[in-house]
Design a protein around this motif. Structure first.
Motif, PDB file in Angstrom:
ATOM      1  N   PRO A 118      10.980  -1.526 -11.349  1.00 40.77           N
ATOM      2  CA  PRO A 118      10.484  -2.866 -11.727  1.00 40.77           C
ATOM      3  C   PRO A 118      11.582  -3.926 -11.701  1.00 40.77           C
ATOM      4  O   PRO A 118      11.307  -5.087 -11.396  1.00 40.77           O
ATOM      5  CB  PRO A 118       9.958  -2.668 -13.149  1.00 40.77           C
ATOM      6  N   SER A 119      12.809  -3.544 -11.974  1.00 40.37           N
ATOM      7  CA  SER A 119      13.901  -4.517 -11.994  1.00 40.37           C
ATOM      8  C   SER A 119      14.112  -5.178 -10.630  1.00 40.37           C
ATOM      9  O   SER A 119      14.567  -6.326 -10.567  1.00 40.37           O
ATOM     10  CB  SER A 119      15.201  -3.843 -12.451  1.00 40.37           C
ATOM     11  N   LEU A 120      13.756  -4.486  -9.551  1.00 38.65           N
ATOM     12  CA  LEU A 120      13.895  -5.078  -8.225  1.00 38.65           C
ATOM     13  C   LEU A 120      12.932  -6.262  -8.068  1.00 38.65           C
ATOM     14  O   LEU A 120      13.313  -7.320  -7.565  1.00 38.65           O
ATOM     15  CB  LEU A 120      13.649  -4.040  -7.137  1.00 38.65           C
ATOM     16  N   PHE A 121      11.695  -6.090  -8.534  1.00 38.68           N
ATOM     17  CA  PHE A 121      10.726  -7.184  -8.471  1.00 38.68           C
ATOM     18  C   PHE A 121      11.167  -8.337  -9.359  1.00 38.68           C
ATOM     19  O   PHE A 121      11.017  -9.508  -9.003  1.00 38.68           O
ATOM     20  CB  PHE A 121       9.332  -6.695  -8.861  1.00 38.68           C
ATOM     21  N   ASP A 122      11.715  -8.008 -10.540  1.00 33.47           N
ATOM     22  CA  ASP A 122      12.240  -9.045 -11.435  1.00 33.47           C
ATOM     23  C   ASP A 122      13.367  -9.815 -10.750  1.00 33.47           C
ATOM     24  O   ASP A 122      13.452 -11.037 -10.872  1.00 33.47           O
ATOM     25  CB  ASP A 122      12.741  -8.429 -12.741  1.00 33.47           C
ATOM     26  N   GLY A 123      14.211  -9.092 -10.033  1.00 37.71           N
ATOM     27  CA  GLY A 123      15.309  -9.731  -9.296  1.00 37.71           C
ATOM     28  C   GLY A 123      14.807 -10.646  -8.193  1.00 37.71           C
ATOM     29  O   GLY A 123      15.350 -11.742  -7.979  1.00 37.71           O
ATOM     30  N   PHE A 124      13.762 -10.194  -7.465  1.00 38.65           N
ATOM     31  CA  PHE A 124      13.157 -11.051  -6.433  1.00 38.65           C
ATOM     32  C   PHE A 124      12.650 -12.350  -7.060  1.00 38.65           C
ATOM     33  O   PHE A 124      12.896 -13.437  -6.537  1.00 38.65           O
ATOM     34  CB  PHE A 124      11.979 -10.357  -5.754  1.00 38.65           C
ATOM     35  N   ALA A 125      11.931 -12.219  -8.166  1.00 38.09           N
ATOM     36  CA  ALA A 125      11.358 -13.393  -8.824  1.00 38.09           C
ATOM     37  C   ALA A 125      12.459 -14.330  -9.311  1.00 38.09           C
ATOM     38  O   ALA A 125      12.365 -15.554  -9.150  1.00 38.09           O
ATOM     39  CB  ALA A 125      10.444 -12.981  -9.969  1.00 38.09           C
ATOM     40  N   ALA A 126      13.498 -13.776  -9.897  1.00 33.99           N
ATOM     41  CA  ALA A 126      14.602 -14.611 -10.390  1.00 33.99           C
ATOM     42  C   ALA A 126      15.299 -15.326  -9.229  1.00 33.99           C
ATOM     43  O   ALA A 126      15.604 -16.520  -9.326  1.00 33.99           O
ATOM     44  CB  ALA A 126      15.600 -13.756 -11.175  1.00 33.99           C
ATOM     45  N   ALA A 127      15.529 -14.620  -8.137  1.00 39.06           N
ATOM     46  CA  ALA A 127      16.181 -15.236  -6.975  1.00 39.06           C
ATOM     47  C   ALA A 127      15.298 -16.318  -6.366  1.00 39.06           C
ATOM     48  O   ALA A 127      15.788 -17.391  -5.996  1.00 39.06           O
ATOM     49  CB  ALA A 127      16.512 -14.171  -5.939  1.00 39.06           C
ATOM     50  N   ALA A 128      13.987 -16.046  -6.263  1.00 38.70           N
ATOM     51  CA  ALA A 128      13.066 -17.038  -5.702  1.00 38.70           C
ATOM     52  C   ALA A 128      12.981 -18.271  -6.589  1.00 38.70           C
ATOM     53  O   ALA A 128      12.880 -19.394  -6.096  1.00 38.70           O
ATOM     54  CB  ALA A 128      11.683 -16.415  -5.505  1.00 38.70           C
TER      55      ALA A 128
ATOM     56  N   ALA B  37       0.826  -1.208   0.000  1.00 40.68           N
ATOM     57  CA  ALA B  37       0.000   0.000   0.000  1.00 40.68           C
ATOM     58  C   ALA B  37       0.862   1.260   0.000  1.00 40.68           C
ATOM     59  O   ALA B  37       1.851   1.300   0.696  1.00 40.68           O
ATOM     60  CB  ALA B  37      -0.911   0.008   1.218  1.00 40.68           C
ATOM     61  N   PRO B  38       0.484   2.290  -0.692  1.00 47.18           N
ATOM     62  CA  PRO B  38      -0.583   2.332  -1.686  1.00 47.18           C
ATOM     63  C   PRO B  38      -0.115   1.853  -3.053  1.00 47.18           C
ATOM     64  O   PRO B  38      -0.889   1.314  -3.821  1.00 47.18           O
ATOM     65  CB  PRO B  38      -0.973   3.793  -1.723  1.00 47.18           C
ATOM     66  N   ILE B  39       1.163   2.037  -3.379  1.00 45.32           N
ATOM     67  CA  ILE B  39       1.756   1.473  -4.599  1.00 45.32           C
ATOM     68  C   ILE B  39       3.260   1.434  -4.386  1.00 45.32           C
ATOM     69  O   ILE B  39       3.867   2.398  -3.928  1.00 45.32           O
ATOM     70  CB  ILE B  39       1.401   2.274  -5.874  1.00 45.32           C
ATOM     71  N   LEU B  40       3.869   0.329  -4.693  1.00 43.58           N
ATOM     72  CA  LEU B  40       5.312   0.202  -4.554  1.00 43.58           C
ATOM     73  C   LEU B  40       6.043   0.436  -5.869  1.00 43.58           C
ATOM     74  O   LEU B  40       7.165   0.921  -5.881  1.00 43.58           O
ATOM     75  CB  LEU B  40       5.679  -1.198  -4.045  1.00 43.58           C
ATOM     76  N   LEU B  41       5.409   0.090  -6.963  1.00 46.27           N
ATOM     77  CA  LEU B  41       6.059   0.121  -8.268  1.00 46.27           C
ATOM     78  C   LEU B  41       6.371   1.550  -8.716  1.00 46.27           C
ATOM     79  O   LEU B  41       5.512   2.430  -8.684  1.00 46.27           O
ATOM     80  CB  LEU B  41       5.159  -0.554  -9.303  1.00 46.27           C
ATOM     81  N   GLN B  42       7.575   1.760  -9.145  1.00 53.27           N
ATOM     82  CA  GLN B  42       7.964   3.050  -9.707  1.00 53.27           C
ATOM     83  C   GLN B  42       7.266   3.237 -11.053  1.00 53.27           C
ATOM     84  O   GLN B  42       7.210   2.331 -11.870  1.00 53.27           O
ATOM     85  CB  GLN B  42       9.489   3.077  -9.905  1.00 53.27           C
ATOM     86  N   ALA B  43       6.685   4.422 -11.224  1.00 50.56           N
ATOM     87  CA  ALA B  43       5.973   4.735 -12.463  1.00 50.56           C
ATOM     88  C   ALA B  43       6.062   6.241 -12.681  1.00 50.56           C
ATOM     89  O   ALA B  43       6.537   6.979 -11.804  1.00 50.56           O
ATOM     90  CB  ALA B  43       4.522   4.285 -12.366  1.00 50.56           C
TER      91      ALA B  43
END
Length: 160
Positions: free
Chosen positions: A25-35, A10-16
């Motif tokens: 967004p690359s941070l979320f991509d990195g989380f997904a790749a690591a997971a 909340a309310p929004i984490l994504l940079q836009a």
């Protein structure tokens, strides 16, 4: 009456364009790749941040409590662990002004999972009747590490 603790997204984490202070967004991509690459290692890192283990493990978080959380986390589906990361970019800004009941938000100022400046401190401008309680030194897991303060805040809120 509504209560949020340890806010999720909340309310929004994504940079836009209209949220330049968000997380790239690359941070979320990195989380997904690591997971995806090593789910147990990713879960351990998440738990370390969840409890602020570097500073609180052995004091406000016993090794046994950490181990109990680990035992649960490591049994999670690796597929689900990766899939849930994509939901963290949901934009709730249009929904929050529609809340028409008093709201209590309890958030730790040392939250390493969802830093307060990206989440809870942005909410007063979006929610009409909101009371923010900041737990000094609190990690994401404040109901565990700071239970007395969380319970006091909740009871105080319920009395109003």
């Amino acid at each position: 009456m509504f209560l949020l603790t340890g806010l999720r997204r909340a309310p929004i984490l994504l940079q836009a364009g209209d949220n330049p202070d968000g997380v790239p967004p690359s941070l979320f991509d990195g989380f997904a790749a690591a997971a995806q690459a090593d789910t147990p290692a990713w879960m351990k890192g998440f738990l370390d941040n969840f409890y602020n283990a570097e500073t609180l493990r052995g004091t406000l978080v016993s090794d046994q409590a950490y181990q109990a959380s680990w035992n649960i986390a490591v049994t999670a589906s690796a597929t689900a662990a990766v899939a849930c990361i994509g939901t963290w970019t949901t934009d709730f800004r249009d929904d929050l002004p529609k809340i028409d009941v008093p709201m209590l938000v309890i958030h730790g100022d040392a939250d390493q999972v969802l830093p307060i400046d990206k989440t809870a401190s942005r909410l007063p401008d979006l929610i009409k009747d909101m009371h923010l309680v900041v737990i000094e030194g609190g990690p994401h897991a404040i109901p565990w590490t700071h239970a007395d303060q969380v319970n006091t805040a909740l009871l105080d809120f319920l009395r109003t």
